[in-house]
Design an enzyme around this catalytic site. Structure first.
Site, PDB file in Angstrom:
ATOM      1  N   LYS A   1     -42.816 -41.863 -40.349  1.00  0.00           N
ATOM      2  CA  LYS A   1     -43.048 -40.844 -39.202  1.00  0.00           C
ATOM      3  C   LYS A   1     -44.302 -39.877 -39.265  1.00  0.00           C
ATOM      4  CE  LYS A   1     -38.460 -41.604 -37.860  1.00  0.00           C
ATOM      5  NZ  LYS A   1     -37.129 -40.850 -37.247  1.00  0.00           N
TER       6      LYS A   1
ATOM      7  N   LYS B   1     -38.633 -52.930 -37.451  1.00  0.00           N
ATOM      8  CA  LYS B   1     -37.347 -52.785 -36.947  1.00  0.00           C
ATOM      9  C   LYS B   1     -37.302 -52.407 -35.670  1.00  0.00           C
ATOM     10  CE  LYS B   1     -36.143 -47.778 -37.695  1.00  0.00           C
ATOM     11  NZ  LYS B   1     -35.113 -47.132 -37.925  1.00  0.00           N
TER      12      LYS B   1
ATOM     13  N   LYS C   1     -36.598 -46.608 -31.585  1.00  0.00           N
ATOM     14  CA  LYS C   1     -36.759 -45.723 -30.533  1.00  0.00           C
ATOM     15  C   LYS C   1     -38.026 -45.303 -30.169  1.00  0.00           C
ATOM     16  CE  LYS C   1     -32.571 -43.383 -31.821  1.00  0.00           C
ATOM     17  NZ  LYS C   1     -32.275 -42.304 -32.111  1.00  0.00           N
TER      18      LYS C   1
END
Ligand code: AQP
Length: 332
Positions: free
Chosen positions: A112, A195, A198
């Site tokens: 992230k 994956k 969002k």
């Protein structure tokens, strides 16, 4: 009853099919024979920048999606993380027994922070897994139903519980992950090696639970499949087809191999049509319940207020015990 804890971040208006198959569906199933706590983890959600109004709205929407999926607030405790200040308090204590290097090894932070630019990522994003450990340990949790991407964080939670217990005396239950192999990782429809997420670069590989049915059908029809024509469950050679088979299997209660066997002599188009049909059938009642729940925000807030009371009853006892073990003076 054995305890269950899990949560999702209110980081978008809609949860996606990965959140649903990887976690939320298991939440509904295990509440039958567990004392379950399901939390909207808004403290986690502010580790990335978000407008206050947007966060408020997403927090309610996320809670409503738990209920729409079948989480029963009479049976399970549904609450908002920031309503129970014990989470942040225990996180501090756990942070003080976490090694800097240990926290630095968390791959989700690496992923992230790279995405957002490492110098722009917050300290909160770095300490995220420690707060997650506090979430889980406060409830004497035995089982944590999550997707595969959370395995490493769960391992840290277990390490911290064991370390605290060894240093200060038996205090925390050491939790077990509950990760269902077949649906533990739903992949992006456009990039089946990543994956479903969002925060994917493009929404076209995502199935949001609250999307318009036409959009859902189109996304599934446009899913990337693999070279060749044979429908076969093989994650290495055929990641796209296998992802679709996994989704279909999860929603029909069969194994992916058994589902694949039904496509002998048929093609990718047939498979996609069937996936779309089954997903839409699952989403229709979910979307209807969601709309009803959102139409009565006062009732939703009542559910969350009652949940917070119950959560704090349990969390405050654990926090008091941990504080005493550490050597904090009682407040009086
Ligand atoms: N693709 C997935 N397959 C299976 N399970 C998944 N989960 C997430 N993606 C998949 C599980 O959903 C739960 C909630 O996760 P979260 O709210 O913590 O969000 P996340 O893991 O950060 O979800 P996203 O969509 O991937 O968001 P970003 O892009 O922000 O990272 C967890 O149990 C998770 O395992």
């Amino acid at each position: 009853l054995p305890r269950v804890f899990s949560g999702m971040q209110p980081t978008s208006d809609s949860l996606h099919l990965g959140n649903y198959l990887g976690a939320l569906r298991q939440w509904v199933a295990v509440q039958e024979d567990h004392d379950a706590f399901y939390c909207v983890v808004d403290l986690h959600a502010i580790t990335v920048e978000v407008a206050p109004d947007v966060l408020r709205q997403r927090t309610r929407r996320t809670a409503a999606q738990y209920l729409a999926a079948g989480v029963d607030p009479d049976r399970s405790t549904v609450f908002v993380q920031s309503h129970a200040p014990e989470h942040a308090q225990l996180a501090w204590v756990l942070g003080c027994i976490t090694g800097f290097g240990e926290a630095s090894r968390m791959t989700q932070f690496k992923d992230k922070s790279v995405r957002g630019g490492s110098d722009r990522s917050s300290v909160g994003l770095f300490t995220y897994p420690i707060l997650q450990a506090a979430d889980i340990l406060l409830y004497g949790t035995h089982l944590v139903p999550v997707g595969e991407d959370q395995r490493q964080h769960l391992e840290l939670t277990r390490d911290l519980a064991q370390r605290f217990n060894a240093r200060f005396g038996e205090t925390f239950v050491v939790p077990e992950p509950y990760i269902l192999g077949s649906t533990a990782k739903i992949m992006d429809l456009q990039d089946p090696t990543a994956k479903m997420s969002k925060s994917a670069q493009s929404a076209t590989g995502l199935v949001d639970l609250l999307d318009d049915p036409k959009v859902v059908a189109k996304r599934i029809r446009s899913a990337v499949t693999d070279t060749g024509r044979e429908v076969r469950f093989d994650r290495e050679e055929k990641p796209g087809v296998s992802n679709l088979l996994g989704i279909l299997a999860a929603l029909t209660g069969a194994t992916p191999e058994a589902v694949a066997a039904g496509y002998e002599g048929k093609g990718y188009g047939d498979l996609k049509a069937d996936v779309a049909e089954v997903v839409l059938a699952e989403l229709a009642p979910f979307q209807q319940r969601f709309t009803e729940l959102l139409a009565d925000p006062a009732e939703l807030d009542r559910v969350l207020a009652a949940g917070a009371l119950r959560a704090r009853e349990v969390a405050s006892v654990t926090l008091a015990r941990a504080s005493d073990r550490v050597g904090f003076l009682p407040a009086g």
